[in-house]
Design a protein around this motif. Sequence first.
Motif, PDB file in Angstrom:
ATOM      1  N   TRP A 130      20.267  17.946  -7.428  1.00 30.52           N
ATOM      2  CA  TRP A 130      20.810  19.265  -7.093  1.00 30.52           C
ATOM      3  C   TRP A 130      19.714  20.259  -6.763  1.00 30.52           C
ATOM      4  CZ3 TRP A 130      24.199  17.866 -11.653  1.00 30.52           C
ATOM      5  CH2 TRP A 130      25.441  17.399 -11.212  1.00 30.52           C
ATOM      6  N   PHE A 154      19.494  10.721  -7.220  1.00 33.64           N
ATOM      7  CA  PHE A 154      20.824  11.034  -7.721  1.00 33.64           C
ATOM      8  C   PHE A 154      21.598  11.510  -6.505  1.00 33.64           C
ATOM      9  CE2 PHE A 154      23.651  14.382  -9.592  1.00 33.64           C
ATOM     10  CZ  PHE A 154      24.549  13.495 -10.120  1.00 33.64           C
ATOM     11  N   LEU A 155      22.382  10.575  -5.960  1.00 34.81           N
ATOM     12  CA  LEU A 155      22.874  10.804  -4.602  1.00 34.81           C
ATOM     13  C   LEU A 155      24.028  11.790  -4.517  1.00 34.81           C
ATOM     14  CD1 LEU A 155      22.310   7.154  -3.489  1.00 34.81           C
ATOM     15  CD2 LEU A 155      21.000   9.138  -2.735  1.00 34.81           C
ATOM     16  N   LEU A 156      24.401  12.355  -5.643  1.00 34.12           N
ATOM     17  CA  LEU A 156      25.365  13.457  -5.596  1.00 34.12           C
ATOM     18  C   LEU A 156      24.662  14.793  -5.379  1.00 34.12           C
ATOM     19  CD1 LEU A 156      27.911  12.624  -8.428  1.00 34.12           C
ATOM     20  CD2 LEU A 156      28.061  12.173  -5.989  1.00 34.12           C
ATOM     21  N   PHE A 202      15.426  15.260 -15.056  1.00 35.75           N
ATOM     22  CA  PHE A 202      16.116  14.034 -15.435  1.00 35.75           C
ATOM     23  C   PHE A 202      15.103  12.954 -15.803  1.00 35.75           C
ATOM     24  CE2 PHE A 202      19.962  15.995 -14.652  1.00 35.75           C
ATOM     25  CZ  PHE A 202      21.012  15.137 -14.910  1.00 35.75           C
ATOM     26  N   SER A 222      28.707  22.812 -12.141  1.00 36.34           N
ATOM     27  CA  SER A 222      29.759  23.181 -13.092  1.00 36.34           C
ATOM     28  C   SER A 222      31.077  22.469 -12.821  1.00 36.34           C
ATOM     29  CB  SER A 222      29.968  24.691 -13.062  1.00 36.34           C
ATOM     30  OG  SER A 222      30.295  25.088 -11.751  1.00 36.34           O
ATOM     31  N   SER A 223      31.290  22.019 -11.605  1.00 37.77           N
ATOM     32  CA  SER A 223      32.542  21.325 -11.352  1.00 37.77           C
ATOM     33  C   SER A 223      32.511  19.893 -11.884  1.00 37.77           C
ATOM     34  CB  SER A 223      32.869  21.338  -9.864  1.00 37.77           C
ATOM     35  OG  SER A 223      31.809  20.844  -9.118  1.00 37.77           O
ATOM     36  N   TYR A 224      31.325  19.377 -12.165  1.00 43.32           N
ATOM     37  CA  TYR A 224      31.224  18.028 -12.720  1.00 43.32           C
ATOM     38  C   TYR A 224      31.192  18.055 -14.241  1.00 43.32           C
ATOM     39  CZ  TYR A 224      29.827  16.345  -8.110  1.00 43.32           C
ATOM     40  OH  TYR A 224      29.779  16.041  -6.790  1.00 43.32           O
ATOM     41  N   VAL A 225      30.453  18.993 -14.758  1.00 41.55           N
ATOM     42  CA  VAL A 225      30.194  18.982 -16.190  1.00 41.55           C
ATOM     43  C   VAL A 225      30.830  20.198 -16.834  1.00 41.55           C
ATOM     44  CG1 VAL A 225      28.345  18.272 -17.722  1.00 41.55           C
ATOM     45  CG2 VAL A 225      27.880  18.535 -15.303  1.00 41.55           C
ATOM     46  N   ASP A 226      31.306  20.004 -18.027  1.00 43.17           N
ATOM     47  CA  ASP A 226      32.001  21.091 -18.691  1.00 43.17           C
ATOM     48  C   ASP A 226      31.107  22.299 -18.904  1.00 43.17           C
ATOM     49  OD1 ASP A 226      34.635  20.346 -21.019  1.00 43.17           O
ATOM     50  OD2 ASP A 226      34.568  21.423 -19.138  1.00 43.17           O
ATOM     51  N   GLN A 227      29.970  22.014 -19.451  1.00 47.59           N
ATOM     52  CA  GLN A 227      29.098  23.119 -19.827  1.00 47.59           C
ATOM     53  C   GLN A 227      27.680  22.778 -19.415  1.00 47.59           C
ATOM     54  OE1 GLN A 227      29.843  23.939 -23.913  1.00 47.59           O
ATOM     55  NE2 GLN A 227      29.067  26.025 -23.733  1.00 47.59           N
ATOM     56  N   ARG A 231      27.766  20.407  -1.702  1.00 50.75           N
ATOM     57  CA  ARG A 231      28.646  19.269  -1.434  1.00 50.75           C
ATOM     58  C   ARG A 231      28.200  18.418  -0.248  1.00 50.75           C
ATOM     59  NH1 ARG A 231      32.994  19.568  -4.573  1.00 50.75           N
ATOM     60  NH2 ARG A 231      33.540  21.602  -5.414  1.00 50.75           N
ATOM     61  N   GLU A 232      27.140  18.815   0.434  1.00 59.99           N
ATOM     62  CA  GLU A 232      26.623  17.920   1.461  1.00 59.99           C
ATOM     63  C   GLU A 232      25.636  16.963   0.812  1.00 59.99           C
ATOM     64  OE1 GLU A 232      27.879  17.444   4.259  1.00 59.99           O
ATOM     65  OE2 GLU A 232      29.205  19.173   4.193  1.00 59.99           O
ATOM     66  N   ARG A 233      25.506  15.798   1.366  1.00 59.16           N
ATOM     67  CA  ARG A 233      24.786  14.730   0.678  1.00 59.16           C
ATOM     68  C   ARG A 233      23.727  14.062   1.544  1.00 59.16           C
ATOM     69  NH1 ARG A 233      26.351  17.362  -2.906  1.00 59.16           N
ATOM     70  NH2 ARG A 233      28.266  17.051  -4.066  1.00 59.16           N
TER      71      ARG A 233
END
Lengths: 712, 712
Positions: A200, A215-217, A208, A71-76, A166-168
């Motif tokens: 995630w 997707f390295l995030l 996806f 949610s912090s990346y995408v609006d909805q 938030r860890e990658r």
Amino acid sequence: MKLKPEQTSFHAHHSPMGAYATLTFGMFGASGGLAAEAALPGEGGLSVGFIDSDGVINELPLLGIQEDDRSSYVDQIEEGAAKETHRLIPAAEIKRTYDWATDRFEAGNLKIEIINPFYSLPDPACSSYEDQRRASCPAGFIRLSFDNRSGSEDTTVFCGFPLKQRERWRLFESDGMVGGIHRDSMGFATCESAKPFVHWSIEDALRFPNEADPFLLGDTAGLLFDVAAGRTGEFLIAYGFYLGGNVTYGKPMKYWYSRYFQSVENVLGYALEHAEYYLDEAVARDRELHVAELSDAQKFLIAHATHSYYGSTQWFDDGGKPRWVVNEGEFRMMNTFDLTVDMLFYEMRFNPWTVRNVLEQFVAEYSYYDELFLPDHPGKMYPGGLTFTHDMGVANHFTPDGQSSYEVKGLDRECFSFMSCEQLTNWICCAGVYFAQTDDFQFLEKHRQVLLECFASLLNRDNPNPEKRNGIMAFESSKTWPGGEITTYDSLDHSLGQSRGNTYLAGKSWASYLALNHLFKQLGMADEADEAYVAAERCAATLVAAYDDQLGFIPAVLERGNESAIIPAIEGLIFPHEMGLEAMVSFNGPFSDYIYTLQKHLLNILKTGVCLYEDGGWKLSSTADNSWMSKIGLCQYVARQVLNISVDPRSDEAHMDWQVKGSAAYACSDQFVSGKARGSCYYPRIVTNILWLDEQCGTCGKANKVSEEQMR
Amino acid sequence: MKLKPEQTSFHAHHSPMGAYATLTFGMFGASGGLAAEAALPGEGGLSVGFIDSDGVINELPLLGIQEDDRSSYVDQIEEGAAKETHRLIPAAEIKRTYDWATDRFEAGNLKIEIINPFYSLPDPACSSYEDQRRASCPAGFIRLSFDNRSGSEDTTVFCGFPLKQRERWRLFESDGMVGGIHRDSMGFATCESAKPFVHWSIEDALRFPNEADPFLLGDTAGLLFDVAAGRTGEFLIAYGFYLGGNVTYGKPMKYWYSRYFQSVENVLGYALEHAEYYLDEAVARDRELHVAELSDAQKFLIAHATHSYYGSTQWFDDGGKPRWVVNEGEFRMMNTFDLTVDMLFYEMRFNPWTVRNVLEQFVAEYSYYDELFLPDHPGKMYPGGLTFTHDMGVANHFTPDGQSSYEVKGLDRECFSFMSCEQLTNWICCAGVYFAQTDDFQFLEKHRQVLLECFASLLNRDNPNPEKRNGIMAFESSKTWPGGEITTYDSLDHSLGQSRGNTYLAGKSWASYLALNHLFKQLGMADEADEAYVAAERCAATLVAAYDDQLGFIPAVLERGNESAIIPAIEGLIFPHEMGLEAMVSFNGPFSDYIYTLQKHLLNILKTGVCLYEDGGWKLSSTADNSWMSKIGLCQYVARQVLNISVDPRSDEAHMDWQVKGSAAYACSDQFVSGKARGSCYYPRIVTNILWLDEQCGTCGKANKVSEEQMR
């Protein structure tokens, strides 16, 4: 052993030996996951499951159920099909088998086993490079399998490792392995044919467009395996850890494994290459416990304790020399001495050299000299002597020599006061058992002077004036001035918490004098040996005399009319017993009065409402609702093996319940208040129950060694 | 500047340069504290206060108000006198002054200043060892003072550093310093006469019998200073960081400071020894901003942006060579290119070499070649060209060459798609500004081929067929096949989010062509220069033609009847302006039509309900409730300096309110939804507002350099 359906949901450490690292999971829906040097279960988990013929993701609930950080990346966040195609397998469908080295979950055709081989760590002083390398390798195994024999379509099974938000991750592929690594400090790999992913969650990875496009995030990395229709797929994954360079502070040290491995890739590659050896060891341990004549609850408690113990162990390289440290569970204090003395029995069985190693750390760095005073006349100081600190530091911060992280000056018998007398008995008792079981004369000779000083110090704590001694601590360390010392039972009331006049500590003083007697004899020091023996007699006599016929037990504290009943009055018996000094703990020996008295004591207090809970669980003190699993395990063994007292097997069931329900979120814990873990969570000390393996059966008293035949 | 009482409670980074480390605090009652490489404020804080004549602890509310971890050690916390002797100073009594390098809190006689000197980082290629050492030193300062001139009793002031629960300290004393260190990675020290302490809190440290006896299980370490009656005490404390060894993954690198310092003690000692130099630099920066002819709100926004920028910076040692990385705030992506291009102006002012450094990282490692396709005919591929990745990794994990952590293949104009065209314009525009402001011909020569390839690539994205070009991106990168690219405005709707036909990106394409024109001319490549100029004309002509008289602006996306109005249509003007190509952005120059059109565009949309919020704050798109502070700062400068449009100073007040209230817990943030920070928190990008310092005054348009006189 197979767990009952209502006992399957609890966390367990899954740790290599000496790496202070773990893959913690097992409580359904609770977070955990890969972690190094963590005080409590982490914020990740394990993502394991398969995709069924309808395309639905079926996942075991081995990770925290929480919102992801999308949610912090995408609006909805788009809600939709994905949600409906993801099913968490309900607990009712999951079978769990928990063995000494293997933790197994089965649901339908899916099976996952987490395998943590353990065995005797070879003494670095006299073993090969290869043996050291193998034993120090900071890795564990996951065997994932799926039975698709009755399936008409190919399927995919997955094993992912969610980290804290938030860890990658980064993915890697080399030497025939594919896997993922986080911060060069932890990772996983397989040599099987697999597709790695990062996202995630497994759900996102599959949703996806480019299925396994990293997707390295994402905070979840893992592996996808194909299982063809009509076939069974079985896949071996290694997970491992690597903290390079100095990892301790105040005194810089590296992990021992960093002598043998250069990176986490290196660790994973080695583990997979030597998987057969490791898996064989795990099978041997599983079988060893399996065939023991113990109840399922007892076996569970041993296995669970062992899992947590290794999760707290640190095998360091201190400038080329090995240094053994066990962390104090959630508290992370290092080599807390009053834990060392309890974990002694486990370490003597597996790695006696670690006992010597820790004892010598205490002598060289974590000892001090004090003076003594009488609490009623604090104005006058008397000679004290040598003793040892409570611990060696906390959270990888070594304290300066002669200091612990825990002890605070000037407190009067409350938490964080000094444990000067108790730690002194701990050194003596550990040294006694260590020597008796190893015949390490070199150790004995080396510490002749230490033993003499310990003896003098212990006598002084009774009374510096030989005329006035009664065998029991009465003088307080100057460190506490004008207060008073405590025992390891720091969070209990005075019945176990205060040191002076304490029946528990008196029992360990008695054991210490007997140990000294034995050691002095071995050193050819007849006079000192005799003197020590006399001190033991003095102590036992006082305790026998303190038995209160009206109460039916020896009061916990021999002062001020205390009327608490405590189980650990019998604790000290373990040391002469483990030293092989059978005569000393015999009903027909020189201390028969003392032994009979303690038998009577225990028989009278093992009653519901006194020292038993309603569920049959043991309550260490009649006046405190706070019981410690490590001490229970030890005292149950003493009850059976020394005092010939049968233990109601209902207590084992109760204690198992305390762990799997009362401590579900914290793996194996020590301290329980009315069956709920409270403090001392995620703890290593419970391995006192290794003693049970020496018993013929769980409730009576004969030594038992598993025979070769039974092992097959 | 002095903050109004209602604007004093917000977090701020207090960071050295290039260490990705911070002491974050300032929001009353919220946690934060010392942290290295953290995505968000930590779980510690700052414990500052004094003991009044009644023995009451008066403490500023600069730490999280929460239970301590005592309850897990002790059965029952004793409530009592201690609670009543601890007073958190109410917000109403606290004055806060927030300057460029200094953050100051005053309450009665107590004052604390956090001082973070910053200045031009000397280019490692041509500066001395000592200059490098000084600039890289990862430390900050705290000046604590107490005015006891009217006091009749001596008093104690304290400054403590609470960590996250369960984290621990060691104390040290050496080289005339006393202080505390956590995990050898962060610490504090003073050369003043002080008593160090460790405990759970200042309250506990003062309550326990031996006041400053370290209790190493505590998570708060700090210093106690005495201030005699009738005197004023002023105490300088340094805090610092040190992460030794490799700290990045995938590509191992160390911090640049580790070339010059061996430990955190070493850092602290150096900082205190050279305090005068550092404090002078801080005073110079404070004064520089103070005398600027800007409103208080503008000054605040510049200061706040700068604090957050340094909090995200990483100056690495990559095998002996410097490597500059800026992390993307809470997202921790490394050198996100669409941030680099915005932070360009700040870095050009202070450290132009970091711009070159990052541009060359992109060329050497984070570039790739793609093909192109037309979204309506995805079956056919066309030649594409060179472009650059979105970022270089995340959370210290460098991605493999040619890959970002962010971009996912096959997405159609949604978050995490590729930004191939935009990153291409970013490289060109950065290179243009870098060269124009440095005359670094060596750089230009070295990248002649890159510039040629960039030019070809940008032209192709308009149309591979020269006949059909209109200056604006129409072809999608094969990376997105069969989807479509996005811009940096990834969390907005298509008005700013999609790339093709986008007026914002078209403006940057225009700027790119002009930059190429200029650079090719410098390289003596007249033909290419001409061709680039023609491309710029083509682009401008299309945009001018796209102006919709009925709407009163150029629609955001030149396709499918889009009717969104966007402020960033004007964004591209910044580049020729900053390159000194004044004619190109003049109302009388060759692009006067374009400039007039954009002036009209902006004037018409800067209306409440269109691109203004009720509070006067700027709204980047008429169709998205999502505004980015970095882009606002940039566009306001363009509005004033290029388009001669006055900006209502009410907007600065609004934006300041967004930060101090809407982002109180996250220091300086970029993305705001209706004035509340949402995503892009704790962000470095807002330093676009450094451009304002070049303005004569805040609302009109003439260049201003602070005069020597004003500085005094």
